[in-house]
Write an enzyme that holds these catalytic residues in place. Structure first.
Site, PDB file in Angstrom:
ATOM      1  CG  ASP A 399      -2.237   0.666   1.001  1.00 50.89           C
ATOM      2  OD1 ASP A 399      -2.302   1.528   0.114  1.00 50.89           O
ATOM      3  OD2 ASP A 399      -3.201   0.338   1.715  1.00 50.89           O
ATOM      4  CD  GLU A 402       0.238   6.504  -3.179  1.00 49.72           C
ATOM      5  OE1 GLU A 402      -0.331   6.822  -2.133  1.00 49.72           O
ATOM      6  OE2 GLU A 402       0.146   5.385  -3.684  1.00 49.72           O
ATOM      7  CG  ASP A 472      -7.745   4.295  -0.559  1.00 46.12           C
ATOM      8  OD1 ASP A 472      -7.647   3.066  -0.755  1.00 46.12           O
ATOM      9  OD2 ASP A 472      -7.027   4.908   0.249  1.00 46.12           O
TER      10      ASP A 472
END
Length: 797
Positions: A399, A402, A472
């Site tokens: 997760d 980025e 998300d």
């Protein structure tokens, strides 16, 4: 006399420039035009690298994405007037010696792509103490030229024209500085800093905040598959994923106890609903000061080894959440901090407490690590291996790759990484952190294929065994529709494994949560779409998403969900064989329609249909149909209404015939039709000439061997299919331990040939039954059974 003398002087100068206009190198040429040093390098006969920098400026450039080296290429050089022409057997490259513009042509002289005559710009900047440049290069496209790519964007667009887009990694957008054209070429702008992409009637350009040089690759593949093949040849091929990753996955934010996550798998087994994977989200490590400890420090996970054993004992697999950041009380934090390998900008979570909004009185101290540093990647894997891999965890949910960068300040980009400022390498962060895990696991063991689910990606990440999801995203019909072109454009950048949170992550639009019939319908349609993506994974916050949360058997939504999970498993032989085409032959799993029907201009900008493999046309339903507003006095609520069947419009690409997967009705391509879409049906069509293998009914991917297979043959065109098998979860296939069975259909004579089996591996089936079904307009012919022992057999149907 003065005028004559000046003219003669200019003539001499022109002759000198003409005579000394370029130097030949082993792979191309170098030249200087208008103060710009230009280098052209053939990487292969179809791919050319263009490098530009201010004349006299010294620089070094090692690509993070490109791993190929220039191959020996036969090319000719010819200078004619103000043009230098380089020609291989595949493409032609021209340099205008007046403007410096580089243009690209087919060997027959057809114009493909060209730089704008106004030329590049190098604007001097100081990047965190280093003198370098801001780099800009404009190009010119045809007015009606369709281009695709740029990564995974949430703009809902299929064709990426007429837009201004700041390309920087984010939660729901994964940027890749690459596009390809319907004309059969691609362009990779090899720069990792934040970049402005602009396309308007005047130009198409890349404008990057930091770059020691302009560096881009032009590749000509003739068609989309060819372009993707060239991109992967440059940046890396795709390893095989385990078969189990193509089954059904259940997840949520988050399973809070060991008993809960094991209980979910048990419930699926009791219900007889197939399941291959369960995912443990964050906070199994405890509080936020222990963020991403990569250990089970939360007391609710009282015996992690037993938990893994219980899940594996039910023939399921477990993937676990790991992050790119660490809390200050963790072992990895301490090891990385001692060596100065942590960044100082704000990231998630911001507070040590779990309350919302974050309490600034208790800062979490969580910091992002530096994956550009090889030693930092070693430290990361050391703790991942000791804390989780050694327990038998099957894969990694990486997760925030980025990564999360909150309350951004301009000076944050001056943060020093191992490879320079964060600004300089910003967009390559996911490539480096995902690559670090893949490389280390491969070095540790070849018994288990690497599987990584990740929230971000950059060019070349397909080589690291990763499947990227759209982050998300919010649960709305509009957002569902946007996931389709997001995934297709991402795949067109050469990265074939992609998915989205089935049902969307945040339920902000649905205060009644699962009690809202509109959401239940949305979830069902999203799951049907997810059935035809490379990973079928249900996940989200605010409400659980397990099938039994949507009712019980005999109820419309539950039955529709179960039907499509079973459908996914029946298609596993087709999906796994398609994955082999991806790895061995540079194909793609989800395919924008122009890839297979480029001559049909009507499909160029269709953003809500696609091919799944080369046989199945998928048309997700992205509008509500079975929810009505019921008014009761002053109140109004949404209620389910299945009293009448609605329809969806579908365009069938021209050039072939199509069969309705559900009814076997045949339709001619090149027309728009209406298809009835009850809650348990989406428009799904099979291309005439397809050979579709159907697997057995199972509870998990490897429950039954594929020794009794149905082969559906769709009459109307010749066809072929390669049926692939291996050991399903190790890297022995890289040593040739796999089998291929070539299957061909000759339509004019109604004959199917199952060819000689190629290859072998330990435990392979020596004999199997094929049940052959010929599907033709108006009828499904009686099944014909054949026993196949590896030798070629021809059957007339």
């Amino acid at each position: 006399m003065k005028k004559i003398f000046l003219s003669f002087s200019f003539l001499l100068l022109a002759i000198q420039l003409y005579a000394q206009s370029f130097d030949k190198t082993t792979s191309g040429i170098t030249t200087n035009i208008n103060g710009v040093a230009i280098e052209i390098q053939f990487y292969n006969a179809s791919t050319v690298r263009i490098l530009k920098a201010p004349q006299g400026y010294s620089y070094t450039k090692k690509s993070l994405s490109v791993i190929a080296e220039p191959q020996p290429v036969d090319f000719a050089i010819k200078q004619n007037g103000d043009h230098i022409r380089l020609k291989s057997h595949a493409i032609q490259v021209d340099v205008n010696t007046t403007s410096g513009a580089v243009s690209f042509f087919t060997t027959g002289g057809q114009a493909l792509f060209t730089e704008k005559d106004s030329g590049p710009q190098f604007t001097a900047v100081n990047d965190a103490g280093v003198n370098t440049f801001k780099v800009y290069q404009p190009f010119v496209l045809d007015a009606d030229e369709a281009i695709y790519g740029l990564g995974q964007l949430q703009n809902g667009k299929m064709v990426q024209r007429n837009m201004r887009k700041y390309l920087i990694q984010g939660n729901t957008e994964d940027v890749i500085t690459f596009f390809q054209s319907v004309k059969g070429y691609g362009v990779f702008w090899d720069n990792y800093s934040p970049t402005l992409f602009l396309d308007n009637e005047k130009e198409t350009s890349f404008d990057s905040e930091v770059g020691d040089c302009i560096d881009y690759y032009f590749m000509y593949g003739k068609n989309a598959d060819g372009v993707i093949a060239q991109m992967r040849s440059l940046t890396g091929e795709v390893p095989m994923f385990p078969l189990w990753t193509y089954g059904y996955w259940q997840s949520k934010e988050r399973y809070k106890t060991q008993n809960e996550i094991v209980g979910v798998v048990q419930k699926y087994r009791e219900l007889g609903v197939p399941l291959d994977g369960i995912i443990q989200d964050w906070q199994y490590w405890g509080n936020n000061y222990l963020w991403n400890a990569m250990e089970f420090l939360n007391g609710e996970f009282y015996n992690p080894q037993k938990m893994l054993n219980d899940i594996h004992g039910m023939n399921a697999h477990m993937v676990i959440s790991i992050w790119s950041s660490f809390g200050p009380h963790t072992k990895p934090y301490k090891a990385l901090n001692e060596k100065g390998m942590l960044f100082n900008f704000k990231t998630w979570p911001q507070a040590g407490t779990d309350t919302w909004p974050p309490n600034p009185d208790y800062p979490s101290g969580v910091r992002v690590y530096d994956p550009y540093h090889p030693e930092a990647r070693d430290i990361y894997w050391k703790h991942l291996n000791q804390g989780l891999f050694s327990l038998g965890v099957d894969g990694w949910w990486m997760d925030s790759t980025e990564p999360d960068h909150l309350d951004q300040q301009a000076e944050d980009m001056d943060t020093q990484t191992y490879l320079g400022s964060f600004r300089k390498v910003r967009n390559a962060y996911p490539l480096m952190t995902v690559g670090g895990v893949y490389d280390h696991q491969r070095a540790t063991s070849s018994d288990k294929r690497v599987f990584i689910l990740t929230r971000s990606a950059f060019a070349g990440q397909q080589r690291y065994g990763s499947n990227t999801w759209t982050g998300d995203v919010v649960s709305t019909w509009e957002v569902l529709g946007k996931q389709i072109p997001a995934g297709l454009n991402f795949s067109l950048c050469g990265i074939p494994h992609w998915n989205s949170d089935i049902g969307g992550f945040f339920l902000w639009e649905y205060p009644r949560k699962l009690n809202d019939p509109d959401y239940r319908e949305l979830y069902t349609r999203w799951l049907q779409f997810g059935t035809f993506t490379p990973m079928m994974r249900s996940h989200g916050a605010d409400a659980p998403r397990e099938i039994y949360q949507f009712g019980a058997k005999g109820q419309p939504v539950y039955d529709a969900i179960e039907k499509f999970i079973h459908l996914r498993y029946s298609l596993l032989p087709y999906i796994y064989s398609t994955s082999w085409e991806v790895s061995a032959h540079q194909s793609s799993m989800i395919r924008a329609l122009f890839m297979d029907f480029a001559s049909d201009k009507k499909v160029w900008d269709i953003n809500d249909q696609y091919m799944f493999g080369k046989s199945l046309l998928v048309c997700p339903v992205i509008e509500p149909m079975y929810t009505q507003i019921q008014v009761n006095g002053k109140d109004s609520i949404r209620v389910e209404d299945f009293s009448s069947i609605k329809s969806s419009k579908v365009y069938l690409p021209e050039g072939c015939d199509w069969y309705d997967f559900w009814t076997h009705e045949k339709q001619t391509g090149g027309q728009t039709i209406n298809k009835e879409t009850p809650i348990d049906i989406i428009p799904l069509y099979v291309r005439a000439g397809s050979i579709l293998p159907i697997g057995p009914k199972v509870q998990y991917a490897t429950e039954k061997k594929w020794d009794d297979m149905e082969l559906r043959i769709y009459k109307g065109a010749n066809g072929s299919f390669t049926f692939y098998e291996d050991e399903f979860d190790n890297y022995n296939y890289e040593q040739g331990k796999y089998t291929e069975i070539p299957i061909t259909w000759k339509d004019s004579s109604n004959t199917l040939t199952i060819g000689n089996r190629k290859g072998q591996y330990k435990g392979m089936l020596q004999q199997r039954k094929f049940r052959l079904v010929l599907i033709e307009p108006g009828s499904v012919n009686p099944m014909k059974e054949v026993i196949y022992t590896g030798k070629s057999i021809t059957v007339k149907l």
